[in-house]
Write a protein that holds these residues in place. Structure first.
Motif, PDB file in Angstrom:
ATOM      1  N   LYS A 106      32.231  73.325 -32.135  1.00 45.68           N
ATOM      2  CA  LYS A 106      31.296  73.031 -31.551  1.00 45.68           C
ATOM      3  C   LYS A 106      31.422  71.636 -30.541  1.00 45.68           C
ATOM      4  N   PHE A 107      32.317  70.893 -30.460  1.00 44.88           N
ATOM      5  CA  PHE A 107      32.174  69.550 -30.132  1.00 44.88           C
ATOM      6  C   PHE A 107      32.891  69.629 -29.055  1.00 44.88           C
ATOM      7  N   ALA A 108      33.683  70.915 -28.610  1.00 44.15           N
ATOM      8  CA  ALA A 108      34.498  70.585 -27.557  1.00 44.15           C
ATOM      9  C   ALA A 108      34.483  70.835 -25.883  1.00 44.15           C
ATOM     10  N   ILE A 109      32.379  70.411 -25.927  1.00 39.42           N
ATOM     11  CA  ILE A 109      32.123  70.401 -24.745  1.00 39.42           C
ATOM     12  C   ILE A 109      32.202  68.588 -24.891  1.00 39.42           C
ATOM     13  N   ILE A 110      32.246  68.280 -25.590  1.00 39.56           N
ATOM     14  CA  ILE A 110      32.648  66.268 -25.702  1.00 39.56           C
ATOM     15  C   ILE A 110      33.615  66.090 -25.476  1.00 39.56           C
ATOM     16  N   TYR A 111      34.803  66.852 -26.632  1.00 41.88           N
ATOM     17  CA  TYR A 111      36.230  66.082 -26.240  1.00 41.88           C
ATOM     18  C   TYR A 111      37.362  67.010 -25.051  1.00 41.88           C
ATOM     19  N   PHE A 112      36.892  67.951 -25.135  1.00 35.39           N
ATOM     20  CA  PHE A 112      37.724  68.065 -23.808  1.00 35.39           C
ATOM     21  C   PHE A 112      37.414  67.871 -22.379  1.00 35.39           C
ATOM     22  N   PRO A 113      36.803  67.556 -22.001  1.00 32.67           N
ATOM     23  CA  PRO A 113      36.970  67.284 -20.579  1.00 32.67           C
ATOM     24  C   PRO A 113      37.444  65.823 -21.171  1.00 32.67           C
ATOM     25  N   VAL A 114      37.589  65.107 -21.481  1.00 34.10           N
ATOM     26  CA  VAL A 114      38.070  63.553 -22.618  1.00 34.10           C
ATOM     27  C   VAL A 114      39.424  64.143 -22.048  1.00 34.10           C
ATOM     28  N   LEU A 115      40.259  64.747 -22.794  1.00 35.06           N
ATOM     29  CA  LEU A 115      41.454  65.587 -23.109  1.00 35.06           C
ATOM     30  C   LEU A 115      42.206  65.545 -21.534  1.00 35.06           C
ATOM     31  N   TYR A 116      41.390  66.285 -21.288  1.00 36.01           N
ATOM     32  CA  TYR A 116      42.162  67.453 -20.070  1.00 36.01           C
ATOM     33  C   TYR A 116      41.828  65.769 -18.721  1.00 36.01           C
ATOM     34  N   ALA A 117      40.493  65.027 -18.563  1.00 35.66           N
ATOM     35  CA  ALA A 117      40.842  63.571 -17.518  1.00 35.66           C
ATOM     36  C   ALA A 117      42.307  63.175 -18.351  1.00 35.66           C
ATOM     37  N   VAL A 118      42.419  62.447 -19.287  1.00 33.12           N
ATOM     38  CA  VAL A 118      43.661  61.856 -19.866  1.00 33.12           C
ATOM     39  C   VAL A 118      44.826  62.472 -19.434  1.00 33.12           C
ATOM     40  N   GLY A 119      44.869  64.002 -19.392  1.00 38.21           N
ATOM     41  CA  GLY A 119      45.965  64.634 -19.125  1.00 38.21           C
ATOM     42  C   GLY A 119      46.095  64.519 -17.573  1.00 38.21           C
ATOM     43  N   GLY A 120      45.251  64.486 -16.979  1.00 36.31           N
ATOM     44  CA  GLY A 120      45.166  64.509 -15.283  1.00 36.31           C
ATOM     45  C   GLY A 120      45.835  63.701 -14.273  1.00 36.31           C
ATOM     46  N   ILE A 158      49.522  60.259 -11.777  1.00 36.78           N
ATOM     47  CA  ILE A 158      50.937  59.314 -12.137  1.00 36.78           C
ATOM     48  C   ILE A 158      51.755  59.698 -11.893  1.00 36.78           C
ATOM     49  N   LEU A 159      52.784  60.276 -12.678  1.00 40.51           N
ATOM     50  CA  LEU A 159      53.500  61.562 -12.449  1.00 40.51           C
ATOM     51  C   LEU A 159      53.945  61.708 -11.270  1.00 40.51           C
ATOM     52  N   THR A 160      52.820  62.651 -11.310  1.00 43.90           N
ATOM     53  CA  THR A 160      53.372  63.757  -9.639  1.00 43.90           C
ATOM     54  C   THR A 160      54.160  62.920  -8.627  1.00 43.90           C
ATOM     55  N   ALA A 161      52.445  61.375  -8.145  1.00 40.75           N
ATOM     56  CA  ALA A 161      52.841  60.548  -7.214  1.00 40.75           C
ATOM     57  C   ALA A 161      54.120  59.912  -6.841  1.00 40.75           C
ATOM     58  N   LEU A 162      54.556  59.277  -8.837  1.00 37.37           N
ATOM     59  CA  LEU A 162      56.014  59.061  -8.501  1.00 37.37           C
ATOM     60  C   LEU A 162      56.903  59.688  -8.613  1.00 37.37           C
ATOM     61  N   VAL A 163      57.041  60.808  -8.644  1.00 39.29           N
ATOM     62  CA  VAL A 163      58.092  61.863  -8.283  1.00 39.29           C
ATOM     63  C   VAL A 163      57.877  62.244  -6.559  1.00 39.29           C
ATOM     64  N   VAL A 199      49.582  55.358  -6.708  1.00 38.34           N
ATOM     65  CA  VAL A 199      50.325  56.207  -7.607  1.00 38.34           C
ATOM     66  C   VAL A 199      48.813  56.187  -8.665  1.00 38.34           C
ATOM     67  N   LEU A 200      48.225  55.768  -7.685  1.00 34.93           N
ATOM     68  CA  LEU A 200      46.052  55.354  -8.930  1.00 34.93           C
ATOM     69  C   LEU A 200      45.437  56.194  -8.668  1.00 34.93           C
ATOM     70  N   SER A 201      45.258  56.351  -7.343  1.00 33.38           N
ATOM     71  CA  SER A 201      45.055  56.799  -6.747  1.00 33.38           C
ATOM     72  C   SER A 201      44.398  58.346  -6.762  1.00 33.38           C
ATOM     73  N   LEU A 202      46.398  58.465  -6.673  1.00 34.93           N
ATOM     74  CA  LEU A 202      46.534  60.579  -7.312  1.00 34.93           C
ATOM     75  C   LEU A 202      45.987  60.774  -8.869  1.00 34.93           C
ATOM     76  N   GLY A 203      46.204  59.594  -9.942  1.00 31.44           N
ATOM     77  CA  GLY A 203      45.564  59.467 -11.118  1.00 31.44           C
ATOM     78  C   GLY A 203      44.419  60.199 -11.479  1.00 31.44           C
ATOM     79  N   LYS A 204      43.829  58.853  -9.913  1.00 30.49           N
ATOM     80  CA  LYS A 204      42.289  59.461 -11.310  1.00 30.49           C
ATOM     81  C   LYS A 204      41.994  60.777  -9.831  1.00 30.49           C
ATOM     82  N   LEU A 205      42.061  61.323  -8.912  1.00 29.70           N
ATOM     83  CA  LEU A 205      41.005  61.736  -8.332  1.00 29.70           C
ATOM     84  C   LEU A 205      42.066  62.736  -9.369  1.00 29.70           C
ATOM     85  N   LEU A 206      43.358  63.420 -10.241  1.00 35.08           N
ATOM     86  CA  LEU A 206      43.404  64.876 -10.844  1.00 35.08           C
ATOM     87  C   LEU A 206      42.862  64.557 -12.113  1.00 35.08           C
TER      88      LEU A 206
END
Length: 94
Positions: free
Chosen positions: A54-68, A73-78, A9-16
């Motif tokens: 203007k600051f999307a380059i900073i917070y987009f990767p963070v938000l996308y990473a959290v979502g990924g 995790i959800l994908t691996a559990l299912v 589960v954590l492996s797939l979560g980190k990869l995504l």
């Protein structure tokens, strides 16, 4: 034929999380570039603060990473639940 019966589960979560962070960096770059060049990406329909764009380059990767990470995790559990009842995923490895 090899069979995948379980995914860590954590492996797939980190990869995504890493994959989505890279996509978020690209998207954040494009949004920030558009904001710095004066492009209105909303076409005037939704008022968006240009400071946020203007600051999307900073917070987009963070938000996308959290979502990924959460999505991974959800994908691996299912997958693990489905593989338990239906026998896993057969792959051909050479």
């Amino acid at each position: 034929m090899a069979k995948i019966k379980r995914v860590n589960v954590l492996s797939l979560g980190k990869l995504l999380a890493i994959i989505n962070a890279v996509l978020g960096l690209v998207m954040g770059f494009l949004v920030t570039l558009g904001a710095l060049t004066g492009v209105d990406m909303t076409q005037g329909q939704v008022p968006v603060d240009s400071l946020i764009q203007k600051f999307a380059i900073i917070y987009f990767p963070v938000l996308y990473a959290v979502g990924g990470f959460l999505g991974g995790i959800l994908t691996a559990l299912v997958f693990n639940l489905a593989a338990k009842y239906f026998g896993g995923l057969e792959i051909d490895i050479e």
